[in-house]
Design an enzyme around this catalytic site. Structure first.
Site, PDB file in Angstrom:
ATOM      1  N   GLN A  27      -3.434   5.730 -12.631  1.00  0.00           N
ATOM      2  CA  GLN A  27      -4.473   6.758 -12.455  1.00  0.00           C
ATOM      3  C   GLN A  27      -4.089   8.099 -13.091  1.00  0.00           C
ATOM      4  O   GLN A  27      -4.941   8.854 -13.553  1.00  0.00           O
ATOM      5  CB  GLN A  27      -4.739   6.951 -10.942  1.00  0.00           C
ATOM      6  CG  GLN A  27      -5.876   7.924 -10.626  1.00  0.00           C
ATOM      7  CD  GLN A  27      -5.919   8.300  -9.139  1.00  0.00           C
ATOM      8  OE1 GLN A  27      -5.112   7.847  -8.329  1.00  0.00           O
ATOM      9  NE2 GLN A  27      -6.863   9.145  -8.778  1.00  0.00           N
ATOM     10  N   ASP A  49       9.153   6.102  -2.630  1.00  0.00           N
ATOM     11  CA  ASP A  49       8.816   4.693  -2.440  1.00  0.00           C
ATOM     12  C   ASP A  49       8.007   4.172  -3.616  1.00  0.00           C
ATOM     13  O   ASP A  49       7.039   4.802  -4.048  1.00  0.00           O
ATOM     14  CB  ASP A  49       7.996   4.522  -1.148  1.00  0.00           C
ATOM     15  CG  ASP A  49       7.694   3.064  -0.863  1.00  0.00           C
ATOM     16  OD1 ASP A  49       8.623   2.334  -0.448  1.00  0.00           O
ATOM     17  OD2 ASP A  49       6.542   2.635  -1.076  1.00  0.00           O
ATOM     18  N   TYR A  54       3.760  -2.235  -8.826  1.00  0.00           N
ATOM     19  CA  TYR A  54       2.858  -1.098  -9.043  1.00  0.00           C
ATOM     20  C   TYR A  54       2.629  -0.865 -10.544  1.00  0.00           C
ATOM     21  O   TYR A  54       3.588  -0.730 -11.309  1.00  0.00           O
ATOM     22  CB  TYR A  54       3.386   0.180  -8.391  1.00  0.00           C
ATOM     23  CG  TYR A  54       3.396   0.167  -6.858  1.00  0.00           C
ATOM     24  CD1 TYR A  54       2.750  -0.831  -6.124  1.00  0.00           C
ATOM     25  CD2 TYR A  54       4.045   1.158  -6.143  1.00  0.00           C
ATOM     26  CE1 TYR A  54       2.756  -0.833  -4.736  1.00  0.00           C
ATOM     27  CE2 TYR A  54       4.062   1.165  -4.749  1.00  0.00           C
ATOM     28  CZ  TYR A  54       3.417   0.157  -4.057  1.00  0.00           C
ATOM     29  OH  TYR A  54       3.431   0.158  -2.681  1.00  0.00           O
ATOM     30  N   SER A 151       7.578  -5.397   4.853  1.00  0.00           N
ATOM     31  CA  SER A 151       6.314  -4.655   4.811  1.00  0.00           C
ATOM     32  C   SER A 151       5.188  -5.556   5.290  1.00  0.00           C
ATOM     33  O   SER A 151       5.029  -6.666   4.773  1.00  0.00           O
ATOM     34  CB  SER A 151       6.046  -4.189   3.378  1.00  0.00           C
ATOM     35  OG  SER A 151       4.769  -3.593   3.285  1.00  0.00           O
ATOM     36  N   ALA A 208      -5.268   7.651   4.943  1.00  0.00           N
ATOM     37  CA  ALA A 208      -6.294   6.644   4.604  1.00  0.00           C
ATOM     38  C   ALA A 208      -6.767   6.826   3.159  1.00  0.00           C
ATOM     39  O   ALA A 208      -7.962   6.840   2.871  1.00  0.00           O
ATOM     40  CB  ALA A 208      -7.450   6.675   5.601  1.00  0.00           C
ATOM     41  N   LYS A 215     -12.697  14.860   2.325  1.00  0.00           N
ATOM     42  CA  LYS A 215     -13.369  15.212   1.055  1.00  0.00           C
ATOM     43  C   LYS A 215     -14.464  14.223   0.650  1.00  0.00           C
ATOM     44  O   LYS A 215     -15.254  14.521  -0.235  1.00  0.00           O
ATOM     45  CB  LYS A 215     -12.341  15.394  -0.064  1.00  0.00           C
ATOM     46  CG  LYS A 215     -11.624  14.134  -0.531  1.00  0.00           C
ATOM     47  CD  LYS A 215     -10.609  14.518  -1.611  1.00  0.00           C
ATOM     48  CE  LYS A 215      -9.818  13.324  -2.100  1.00  0.00           C
ATOM     49  NZ  LYS A 215      -8.811  13.710  -3.098  1.00  0.00           N
ATOM     50  N   ARG A 227      -9.601   9.124  -5.877  1.00  0.00           N
ATOM     51  CA  ARG A 227      -9.257   7.702  -5.944  1.00  0.00           C
ATOM     52  C   ARG A 227     -10.511   6.816  -5.967  1.00  0.00           C
ATOM     53  O   ARG A 227     -10.535   5.789  -6.634  1.00  0.00           O
ATOM     54  CB  ARG A 227      -8.352   7.315  -4.762  1.00  0.00           C
ATOM     55  CG  ARG A 227      -7.894   5.875  -4.850  1.00  0.00           C
ATOM     56  CD  ARG A 227      -6.846   5.520  -3.812  1.00  0.00           C
ATOM     57  NE  ARG A 227      -5.595   6.225  -4.021  1.00  0.00           N
ATOM     58  CZ  ARG A 227      -4.493   6.015  -3.311  1.00  0.00           C
ATOM     59  NH1 ARG A 227      -4.488   5.120  -2.345  1.00  0.00           N
ATOM     60  NH2 ARG A 227      -3.389   6.709  -3.551  1.00  0.00           N
ATOM     61  N   GLY A 284       0.707   9.660  -0.831  1.00  0.00           N
ATOM     62  CA  GLY A 284       0.479   9.617  -2.264  1.00  0.00           C
ATOM     63  C   GLY A 284      -0.046  10.976  -2.682  1.00  0.00           C
ATOM     64  O   GLY A 284      -0.503  11.758  -1.840  1.00  0.00           O
ATOM     65  N   THR A 286      -1.965  12.950  -6.373  1.00  0.00           N
ATOM     66  CA  THR A 286      -2.267  12.980  -7.810  1.00  0.00           C
ATOM     67  C   THR A 286      -1.979  14.361  -8.392  1.00  0.00           C
ATOM     68  O   THR A 286      -2.025  14.540  -9.595  1.00  0.00           O
ATOM     69  CB  THR A 286      -3.751  12.633  -8.073  1.00  0.00           C
ATOM     70  OG1 THR A 286      -4.574  13.526  -7.288  1.00  0.00           O
ATOM     71  CG2 THR A 286      -4.063  11.198  -7.692  1.00  0.00           C
TER      72      THR A 286
HETATM   73  N1  LIG Z   1       3.678  -1.649   1.533  1.00  0.00           N
HETATM   74  C1  LIG Z   1       2.443  -1.712   1.126  1.00  0.00           C
HETATM   75  O1  LIG Z   1       1.814  -2.772   1.114  1.00  0.00           O
HETATM   76  C2  LIG Z   1       1.794  -0.453   0.649  1.00  0.00           C
HETATM   77  C3  LIG Z   1       0.405  -0.423   0.396  1.00  0.00           C
HETATM   78  C4  LIG Z   1      -0.146   0.781  -0.026  1.00  0.00           C
HETATM   79  C5  LIG Z   1       0.651   1.915  -0.172  1.00  0.00           C
HETATM   80  N2  LIG Z   1       1.994   1.833   0.062  1.00  0.00           N
HETATM   81  C6  LIG Z   1       2.899   3.009  -0.116  1.00  0.00           C
HETATM   82  O2  LIG Z   1       2.346   4.143   0.522  1.00  0.00           O
HETATM   83  C7  LIG Z   1       2.198   5.185  -0.434  1.00  0.00           C
HETATM   84  C8  LIG Z   1       1.064   6.065  -0.045  1.00  0.00           C
HETATM   85  O3  LIG Z   1      -0.176   5.346  -0.038  1.00  0.00           O
HETATM   86  P1  LIG Z   1      -1.504   6.125  -0.359  1.00  0.00           P
HETATM   87  O4  LIG Z   1      -1.400   6.725  -1.725  1.00  0.00           O
HETATM   88  O5  LIG Z   1      -2.646   5.245  -0.075  1.00  0.00           O
HETATM   89  O6  LIG Z   1      -1.400   7.302   0.753  1.00  0.00           O
HETATM   90  P2  LIG Z   1      -2.321   8.468   1.260  1.00  0.00           P
HETATM   91  O7  LIG Z   1      -1.384   9.618   1.390  1.00  0.00           O
HETATM   92  O8  LIG Z   1      -3.083   8.026   2.455  1.00  0.00           O
HETATM   93  O9  LIG Z   1      -3.377   8.750   0.081  1.00  0.00           O
HETATM   94  C9  LIG Z   1      -2.963   9.415  -1.068  1.00  0.00           C
HETATM   95  C10 LIG Z   1      -4.136   9.855  -1.920  1.00  0.00           C
HETATM   96  O10 LIG Z   1      -5.023  10.695  -1.177  1.00  0.00           O
HETATM   97  C11 LIG Z   1      -5.406  11.825  -1.939  1.00  0.00           C
HETATM   98  N3  LIG Z   1      -4.780  12.997  -1.299  1.00  0.00           N
HETATM   99  C12 LIG Z   1      -3.529  13.089  -0.767  1.00  0.00           C
HETATM  100  N4  LIG Z   1      -3.303  14.316  -0.281  1.00  0.00           N
HETATM  101  C13 LIG Z   1      -4.411  15.020  -0.476  1.00  0.00           C
HETATM  102  C14 LIG Z   1      -4.777  16.347  -0.163  1.00  0.00           C
HETATM  103  N5  LIG Z   1      -3.935  17.164   0.437  1.00  0.00           N
HETATM  104  N6  LIG Z   1      -6.023  16.766  -0.504  1.00  0.00           N
HETATM  105  C15 LIG Z   1      -6.898  15.923  -1.122  1.00  0.00           C
HETATM  106  N7  LIG Z   1      -6.597  14.656  -1.456  1.00  0.00           N
HETATM  107  C16 LIG Z   1      -5.368  14.194  -1.128  1.00  0.00           C
HETATM  108  C17 LIG Z   1      -4.857  11.572  -3.358  1.00  0.00           C
HETATM  109  O11 LIG Z   1      -5.790  10.790  -4.112  1.00  0.00           O
HETATM  110  P3  LIG Z   1      -6.913  11.411  -5.089  1.00  0.00           P
HETATM  111  O12 LIG Z   1      -6.438  12.747  -5.560  1.00  0.00           O
HETATM  112  O13 LIG Z   1      -7.006  10.392  -6.180  1.00  0.00           O
HETATM  113  O14 LIG Z   1      -8.164  11.457  -4.277  1.00  0.00           O
HETATM  114  C18 LIG Z   1      -3.648  10.704  -3.087  1.00  0.00           C
HETATM  115  O15 LIG Z   1      -3.229   9.944  -4.176  1.00  0.00           O
HETATM  116  C19 LIG Z   1       2.051   4.433  -1.757  1.00  0.00           C
HETATM  117  O16 LIG Z   1       2.329   5.230  -2.887  1.00  0.00           O
HETATM  118  C20 LIG Z   1       3.095   3.367  -1.582  1.00  0.00           C
HETATM  119  O17 LIG Z   1       4.384   3.893  -1.793  1.00  0.00           O
HETATM  120  C21 LIG Z   1       2.558   0.675   0.465  1.00  0.00           C
END
Ligand SMILES: NC(=O)c1ccc[n+]([C@@H]2O[C@H](COP(=O)([O-])OP(=O)(O)OC[C@H]3O[C@@H](n4cnc5c(N)ncnc54)[C@H](OP(=O)(O)O)[C@@H]3O)[C@@H](O)[C@H]2O)c1
Length: 332
Positions: A27, A49, A54, A151, A208, A215, A227, A284, A286
């Protein structure tokens, strides 16, 4: 930043970790990915992580380049094995062959001699658990990984692995499940078993996937660049939360966050960190600004009244069914 023990081990991890699923190598352009990693380091995040799968292995390479030159002792680098990394029948799963080959690929892409934590990304029902755990033990004894994690494993699977780890003299210290205000399926079974065994949760998607920032508005199109608009992969995964009933209830959390002096993202991350079995929340991002926002959740205490108010709003849409912790019945 605050730091916690990973399960009952001596390893400290940052309460907030940075993960690169969907973002790095896909992305987000590499310059932006590197800026996020450097922002994370500046903010006190030491735990990173990733996974072999990925972005078709590119995410590990991006992370390896971004961390190049950092003091290795100041980092905890976590990766995973299970999902396909190639088209061959053995490019997947938790066989001895794939585990051995995958760790070597991960170490080379991450430009490091060892990972701090090596995780089974799902349970592999077509490989005997003994075979997988022996392969993990050999990796630990070869110094290629220090600790072992899993996991999305069920409570009974974590228990069986912990028994074998003890016999093999390796440390099974963590489980990596999805956990957020909206997705609480680990609370009934996985958390009590993990507490007993000294296994800590490193939880994924605590916001989530961005939904808990508020947002995404009901009845409206997703914000540009989010996303939900990432057709390469993100849109497919976030879809499950983009329902108007979910989005409308998330909007109702805004006054609660404001009253607590927190952003919505901080409230979401702080919420998972209230669970003492959670060692770290993997966020996560961006953009660096998102990390600057999210890290302020470290060390935040949420009072019982606030937690009750959240539950009253979200109750009809919270997923709690422990059967939702699952791995594919057959290798993907
Ligand atoms: N073990 C597994 O099966 C598994 C599965 C999934 C993930 N994971 C791990 O968990 C990590 C985190 O997952 P996730 O990326 O889904 O977590 P998340 O923190 O719930 O979502 C992250 C996404 O939300 C948006 N975001 C985050 N903070 C923000 C803020 N302050 N304001 C506005 N938008 C915000 C961004 O996307 P946008 O800017 O694109 O909107 C960002 O990429 C992964 O990188 C991976 O290491 C593991």
């Amino acid at each position: 930043m605050q730091y916690r023990h990973l399960g009952r081990s001596g390893l400290m991890v940052s309460e907030i970790s940075y993960g690169n699923w969907i973002t790095h190598g896909s992305q987000v352009e590499e310059e932006q990915a590197t800026a996020c990693v450097h922002a994370a380091l500046d903010l006190g995040i030491t735990t990173f992580d990733t996974a072999d799968v990925y972005a078709g292995t590119r995410a590990e390479s991006v992370l390896g380049r971004a961390l190049n030159g950092q003091r290795r002792e100041g980092l905890e680098i976590f990766t995973k094995v299970y999902w396909p990394t190639g088209s061959g029948a053995n490019d997947r799963g938790l066989s001895r062959k794939h585990v051995q080959e995958s760790i070597n690929g991960s170490l080379s892409r991450l430009q490091t001699d060892y990972v701090d934590l090596y995780q089974a990304h799902r349970y592999d029902y077509s490989t005997p658990l003994e075979e997988t755990m022996q392969a993990f033990a050999d990796i630990v004894h070869a110094g290629k990984a220090l600790y072992i994690g899993v996991s999305e494993w069920r409570a009974s699977e974590i228990r069986a692995a912990a028994d074998l780890a003890r016999e093999l003299k390796i440390q099974l210290v963590s489980n990596q499940p999805q956990y957020s205000m909206l997705w609480r399926v680990i609370e009934a079974e996985v958390v009590p078993t993990s507490e007993e065994l000294g296994v800590g949760q490193i939880v994924w998607s605590p916001i989530a996937q961005g939904v808990l920032t508020g947002k995404y508005l009901p009845g409206q199109s997703a914000p540009e660049g989010s996303r939900a608009t990432d057709e390469k992969s993100g849109a497919n995964f976030i879809r499950r939360f983009l329902r108007d009933d979910v989005l409308a209830r998330v909007q109702q959390l805004k006054p609660i966050a404001e009253k607590a002096g927190l952003s919505m993202a901080q409230l979401a991350v702080a919420w998972v960190l209230q669970n003492p079995n959670v060692s770290s929340a993997i966020v996560g991002a961006t953009r660096p600004e998102q990390l600057q926002d999210n890290v302020k959740a470290a060390g935040v205490k949420l009072d019982a009244e606030l937690l009750k108010a959240i539950d009253e709003i979200l109750d009809p849409i919270v997923e709690r069914d422990p059967a939702k912790t699952e791995s594919p019945a057959a290798r993907p």
